[in-house]
Design an enzyme around this catalytic site. Structure first.
Site, short mmCIF file in Angstrom:
data_model
loop_
_atom_site.label_atom_id
_atom_site.label_comp_id
_atom_site.label_asym_id
_atom_site.label_seq_id
_atom_site.Cartn_x
_atom_site.Cartn_y
_atom_site.Cartn_z
N CYS A 2 0.83 -1.20 0.00
CA CYS A 2 0.00 0.00 0.00
C CYS A 2 0.87 1.27 0.00
CB CYS A 2 -0.99 -0.06 1.16
SG CYS A 2 -2.41 0.97 0.87
N HIS A 19 -3.24 -5.19 1.79
CA HIS A 19 -2.56 -5.33 3.09
C HIS A 19 -2.48 -6.79 3.54
CE1 HIS A 19 -2.19 -1.13 4.58
NE2 HIS A 19 -3.18 -0.92 3.72
N GLU A 64 -0.58 -8.11 5.55
CA GLU A 64 -0.18 -8.24 6.97
C GLU A 64 -1.40 -8.20 7.90
OE1 GLU A 64 -0.16 -5.59 5.23
OE2 GLU A 64 -0.42 -3.77 6.45
N1 GLN Z 1 -3.51 6.46 0.84
C1 GLN Z 1 -2.31 6.18 1.57
C2 GLN Z 1 -1.14 6.97 1.00
O1 GLN Z 1 -1.27 7.69 0.09
C3 GLN Z 1 -1.99 4.71 1.57
C4 GLN Z 1 -3.03 3.95 2.36
C5 GLN Z 1 -2.51 2.73 3.04
O2 GLN Z 1 -1.30 2.47 3.14
N2 GLN Z 1 -3.42 1.97 3.60
O3 GLN Z 1 -0.05 6.85 1.48
#
Ligand code: GLN
Length: 201
Positions: A82, A175, A177
């Site tokens: 992410c 995610h 994890e």
């Molecule tokens: N939207 C977040 C960002 O721009 C990422 C979201 C996340 O890691 N769950 O960093």
């Protein structure tokens, strides 16, 4: 068991604890990485989810960003989830103009690319090499808009890649994890093992 591996988890901000727990469940020692010296002797590093603009600020302020980018480009296996994937992307859309990229993978990503209506969603995805679906959680997830020639797609949702690999680098827009299924972390461990057998160490 993976008794000899030491995997770092970048711990400046975000969901680093959950990654460390998943590694422990796999029998892998982890180290929370907050300083340049924490990078020594790592076999791989995980960049967690969180907020990529904040992580970028902290990487720049601590000086860790430049060294981390150097180690990754010298072959240190890396797994970004992410926000961690955003940090790895060669091109970041809808980021802050001064947002740092570690340039660890030839992908173009758009922050919060799944939009407000789909801010967070979960979906069973099929992953190359896994014989049953993986339950993926997407939280304000970045969307992968395009990938370079050397990037292999391991899973997609609606024609957009969500799990990608390039050499020693693995990235997911979801995610892994936050679920008990350890198979995506195992893919990263197999990348580390491959890198150790091909390096001269
Ligand atoms: N939207 C977040 C960002 O721009 C990422 C979201 C996340 O890691 N769950 O960093």
């Amino acid at each position: 068991m993976n008794p000899r591996l030491l995997v770092g988890v970048l711990a400046l901000q975000g969901a680093f604890d959950a990654h460390a727990r998943r590694l422990a469940e796999l029998g892998v020692e982890s180290r929370l990485v907050k300083d340049i010296s924490d990078l020594d002797d790592l076999d791989g590093i995980i960049l967690p989810g969180g907020e990529s603009t904040t992580m970028s600020n902290l990487l720049v302020a601590s000086g860790l960003g430049t060294e981390l980018s150097h180690r990754i480009q010298s072959g240190l296996p890396v797994f970004g989830t992410c926000a961690g994937m955003i940090m790895m992307a060669r091109t970041i859309q809808d980021g802050r103009p001064d947002q740092m990229s570690l340039d660890a993978m030839d992908i173009q990503v758009r922050r919060n690319g799944y939009g407000r209506q789909n801010d967070s969603f979960e979906q069973d995805i099929s992953v190359t090499s896994l014989d049953s679906p993986f339950h993926a959680l997407f939280i304000r997830a970045p969307i992968i808009e395009s990938i370079g020639d050397g990037v292999e797609v391991l899973a997609s949702v609606n024609e957009h890649p969500v799990l990608v690999r390039q050499a020693n680098a693995l990235a997911s827009s979801f995610h892994p994890e936050l679920v008990s299924d350890l198979r995506v972390h195992e893919i990263f461990l197999s990348i580390i093992h491959e890198s150790l057998t091909t390096s001269k160490r």
